[in-house]
Design a protein around this motif. Structure first.
Motif, short mmCIF file in Angstrom:
data_model
loop_
_atom_site.label_atom_id
_atom_site.label_comp_id
_atom_site.label_asym_id
_atom_site.label_seq_id
_atom_site.Cartn_x
_atom_site.Cartn_y
_atom_site.Cartn_z
N SER A 72 0.79 -1.23 0.00
CA SER A 72 0.00 0.00 0.00
C SER A 72 0.83 1.27 0.00
O SER A 72 0.35 2.32 -0.42
CB SER A 72 -0.95 0.00 1.20
OG SER A 72 -0.22 -0.12 2.40
N THR A 73 2.08 1.20 0.49
CA THR A 73 2.93 2.40 0.52
C THR A 73 4.34 2.04 0.08
O THR A 73 4.75 0.88 0.18
CB THR A 73 3.01 3.01 1.94
OG1 THR A 73 3.75 2.12 2.78
CG2 THR A 73 1.63 3.27 2.53
N TYR B 147 2.28 1.73 -9.88
CA TYR B 147 1.51 2.23 -8.75
C TYR B 147 0.28 2.96 -9.27
O TYR B 147 0.22 3.37 -10.44
CB TYR B 147 2.35 3.17 -7.88
CG TYR B 147 2.80 4.43 -8.57
CD1 TYR B 147 2.07 5.62 -8.42
CD2 TYR B 147 3.93 4.46 -9.38
CE1 TYR B 147 2.47 6.78 -9.06
CE2 TYR B 147 4.33 5.61 -10.01
CZ TYR B 147 3.60 6.78 -9.86
OH TYR B 147 3.99 7.93 -10.50
N ASP C 37 -1.71 6.26 -9.08
CA ASP C 37 -1.56 7.64 -8.62
C ASP C 37 -2.83 8.06 -7.89
O ASP C 37 -3.80 7.31 -7.79
CB ASP C 37 -1.18 8.57 -9.77
CG ASP C 37 -2.25 8.71 -10.83
OD1 ASP C 37 -3.42 8.37 -10.57
OD2 ASP C 37 -1.91 9.16 -11.95
N THR C 38 -2.83 9.26 -7.35
CA THR C 38 -3.96 9.71 -6.54
C THR C 38 -5.27 9.78 -7.32
O THR C 38 -6.34 9.72 -6.73
CB THR C 38 -3.67 11.08 -5.90
OG1 THR C 38 -3.29 12.00 -6.93
CG2 THR C 38 -2.55 10.97 -4.87
N ALA C 39 -5.21 9.85 -8.65
CA ALA C 39 -6.41 9.83 -9.48
C ALA C 39 -6.86 8.41 -9.81
O ALA C 39 -7.88 8.21 -10.45
CB ALA C 39 -6.15 10.61 -10.77
N GLY C 40 -6.06 7.40 -9.41
CA GLY C 40 -6.40 6.01 -9.68
C GLY C 40 -5.87 5.48 -10.99
O GLY C 40 -6.23 4.39 -11.42
N SER D 145 3.09 10.36 -4.91
CA SER D 145 1.88 10.13 -4.10
C SER D 145 1.09 8.99 -4.72
O SER D 145 1.01 8.86 -5.94
CB SER D 145 1.03 11.39 -4.06
OG SER D 145 1.74 12.43 -3.43
N VAL D 146 0.51 8.16 -3.86
CA VAL D 146 -0.27 7.02 -4.35
C VAL D 146 -1.67 7.06 -3.77
O VAL D 146 -1.93 7.67 -2.74
CB VAL D 146 0.40 5.67 -4.01
CG1 VAL D 146 1.75 5.54 -4.67
CG2 VAL D 146 0.50 5.45 -2.52
N ARG D 147 -2.55 6.38 -4.46
CA ARG D 147 -3.94 6.23 -4.01
C ARG D 147 -3.96 5.37 -2.74
O ARG D 147 -3.14 4.45 -2.60
CB ARG D 147 -4.73 5.56 -5.12
CG ARG D 147 -6.18 5.39 -4.80
CD ARG D 147 -6.88 4.76 -5.97
NE ARG D 147 -8.30 4.74 -5.71
CZ ARG D 147 -9.19 4.36 -6.58
NH1 ARG D 147 -8.81 3.97 -7.77
NH2 ARG D 147 -10.46 4.36 -6.27
N GLU D 148 -4.88 5.61 -1.85
CA GLU D 148 -5.00 4.78 -0.67
C GLU D 148 -5.70 3.48 -1.04
O GLU D 148 -6.89 3.46 -1.30
CB GLU D 148 -5.79 5.51 0.42
CG GLU D 148 -4.99 6.63 1.05
CD GLU D 148 -5.68 7.21 2.26
OE1 GLU D 148 -6.35 6.45 3.01
OE2 GLU D 148 -5.56 8.41 2.47
N ALA E 131 -1.95 -0.65 -3.94
CA ALA E 131 -1.64 0.53 -4.75
C ALA E 131 -0.31 0.40 -5.49
O ALA E 131 -0.10 1.00 -6.53
CB ALA E 131 -1.63 1.78 -3.89
#
Length: 141
Positions: free
Chosen positions: A27-28, A48, A50-53, A84-87, A91
């Motif tokens: 996850s991280t 991975y 990204d925060t937008a999926g 930064s990665v999506r939660e 991920a």
């Protein structure tokens, strides 16, 4: 008995004996400081969300793989930072080549001793004590 022996010793040591491609999920990026599979000979890719999926491939300019020994890990190169990665529990995906190209002699000897013992007794009974003693330097836990 050969396959059963290999499977037993992979479980006993925490190692992959036969060369194979594995996909590790986490996850991280902090989880990459201790990879759960060894030995590793190559990292094929790291992807991975990204925060937008959207799935992205991490550039090899960002990280370096330390694959020596039984505790492989991936770390940042100097001056780089993780994106930064999506939660999500998966991920990050690391595709790697695990296993030995040539199984170390003590592991081979332990397997042969076990296979011989099982063959003599005609059952996959207990593993001979001498077999596990040969693996002292090859256990991950």
């Amino acid at each position: 008995y050969i396959k059963a022996s290999r499977m037993f010793f992979e479980e006993y040591t925490g190692l992959k004996l036969a060369s194979q491609t594995v996909v590790l999920r986490c996850s991280t990026f902090c989880d990459l400081c201790s990879l759960p599979v060894a030995p590793l000979s190559a990292i094929s890719s790291i992807t991975y969300l990204d925060t937008a999926g959207t799935e992205q491939t991490l550039s090899t300019d960002v990280y370096e793989a330390v694959l020596v020994g039984l505790e492989p890990h991936i770390r940042l190169k100097v001056g780089q930072s993780w994106p930064s990665v999506r939660e999500a529990s998966d991920a990050i995906r690391v595709t790697a080549v695990a296993g030995y190209s040539t199984v170390p002699e003590p592991i081979r000897a332990a397997m042969l001793l076990t296979i011989s013992s099982w063959n003599d007794s005609r059952s996959a009974g207990p593993v001979p004590e001498g077999a596990t003693a040969l693996l002292t330097n090859y256990r991950r836990f």
